[in-house]
Design a protein around this motif. Structure first.
Motif, mmCIF file in Angstrom:
data_model
loop_
_atom_site.group_PDB
_atom_site.id
_atom_site.type_symbol
_atom_site.label_atom_id
_atom_site.label_comp_id
_atom_site.label_asym_id
_atom_site.label_seq_id
_atom_site.Cartn_x
_atom_site.Cartn_y
_atom_site.Cartn_z
ATOM 1 N N GLU A 170 51.714 45.663 34.205
ATOM 2 C CA GLU A 170 50.358 45.727 33.658
ATOM 3 C C GLU A 170 50.288 45.290 32.199
ATOM 4 O O GLU A 170 49.329 44.633 31.792
ATOM 5 C CB GLU A 170 49.799 47.150 33.790
ATOM 6 N N HIS A 174 47.881 42.383 31.264
ATOM 7 C CA HIS A 174 46.739 42.740 30.415
ATOM 8 C C HIS A 174 46.680 41.813 29.209
ATOM 9 O O HIS A 174 45.609 41.293 28.864
ATOM 10 C CB HIS A 174 46.871 44.194 29.966
ATOM 11 N N GLN A 200 40.299 42.283 37.277
ATOM 12 C CA GLN A 200 39.646 43.575 37.446
ATOM 13 C C GLN A 200 39.253 43.822 38.895
ATOM 14 O O GLN A 200 39.321 44.955 39.381
ATOM 15 C CB GLN A 200 38.415 43.661 36.544
ATOM 16 N N LYS A 203 42.319 45.032 40.769
ATOM 17 C CA LYS A 203 42.994 46.206 40.224
ATOM 18 C C LYS A 203 42.706 47.430 41.091
ATOM 19 O O LYS A 203 41.557 47.760 41.367
ATOM 20 C CB LYS A 203 42.522 46.449 38.790
#
Length: 234
Positions: A170, A174, A200, A203
């Protein structure tokens, strides 16, 4: 470059002679470019031509657009830029498009994971170098497309291909998508480009990715189509 030329020629022939293009009465056109994600890789066993279940075709069906799918499995952002700059077939298809769907970058990043064989010991400086090159290639590709057409360009960012790895992936993802999103925001001030947030959308949804694979399931492809359509309607 020769490999890209051959693959693009094959894909263009496929889209003429096989039912992987959808046709509209208005003859408005969408072209999908990028890697195996818009291609719809592993939705079928053969993978001989773009899958009808790939998200660009879903979008085309919903919007009554003619769709040409130029996704190439294994394509990197550098190779996509080469095609945008120098492949006549690619450029001519782009010129005639009303919408461009672009998904690229996964293969640039997967090389780091393969080199390390796992997620341990990934150096953020190494990631930063790959991201820098990726961003330059995406920027340059969008600028080349903008010279060819007034089409709306939908640029997807990168979802997590290994959701089972949890937080270990992540942090770099990110970081990557912050940079990716900022780039598209910058481009939107002087080109007709929009960001579609695949990161997103995926996710918390491991079911969107084929088990033991990095490619979207049918449900994942549906989600990619849905978020793209939502962006078109904004």
């Amino acid at each position: 470059m020769k490999r890209i030329m051959v693959l693009l020629c094959c894909l263009l022939l496929i889209n003429v002679y096989f039912p992987s293009s959808t046709y509209s009465e208005q003859n408005r056109q969408m072209t999908a470019i990028g890697d195996s994600i818009p291609y719809g890789y592993n939705l079928t066993k053969e993978n001989k031509y773009p899958s009808g279940g790939a998200f660009p075709f879903m979008m085309g069906e919903e919007k009554n657009l003619e769709v040409t799918n130029l996704g190439i499995p294994g394509l990197t952002s550098e190779e996509l830029l080469q095609a945008a700059r120098g492949n006549d077939l690619f450029r001519e298809t782009i010129k005639n498009s009303d919408y461009i769907v672009l998904y690229i970058g996964g293969n640039d990043l997967l090389k780091i994971l393969k080199d390390h064989k796992n997620l341990q010991g990934i150096d953020m400086e190494e990631v930063a170098l790959v991201v820098r090159n990726l961003l330059f290639n995406v920027y340059s590709t969008v600028m080349e497309i903008d010279k060819l057409t007034d089409a709306e360009i939908l640029v997807y960012n990168i979802y997590n291909p290994y959701p089972e790895k949890g937080a270990s992936l992540e942090q770099p993802l990110h970081y990557i998508n912050i940079q990716y999103n900022s780039l598209v925001e910058l481009l939107s001030h002087f080109t007709n480009v929009e960001l579609v947030d695949a990161y997103q959308a995926f996710k918390g949804h491991p079911e969107y990715i084929i088990k033991g694979d990095v490619h979207p399931t049918a449900e994942g492809q549906f989600t990619l189509a849905e978020i793209g359509l939502n962006k078109m309607e904004e």
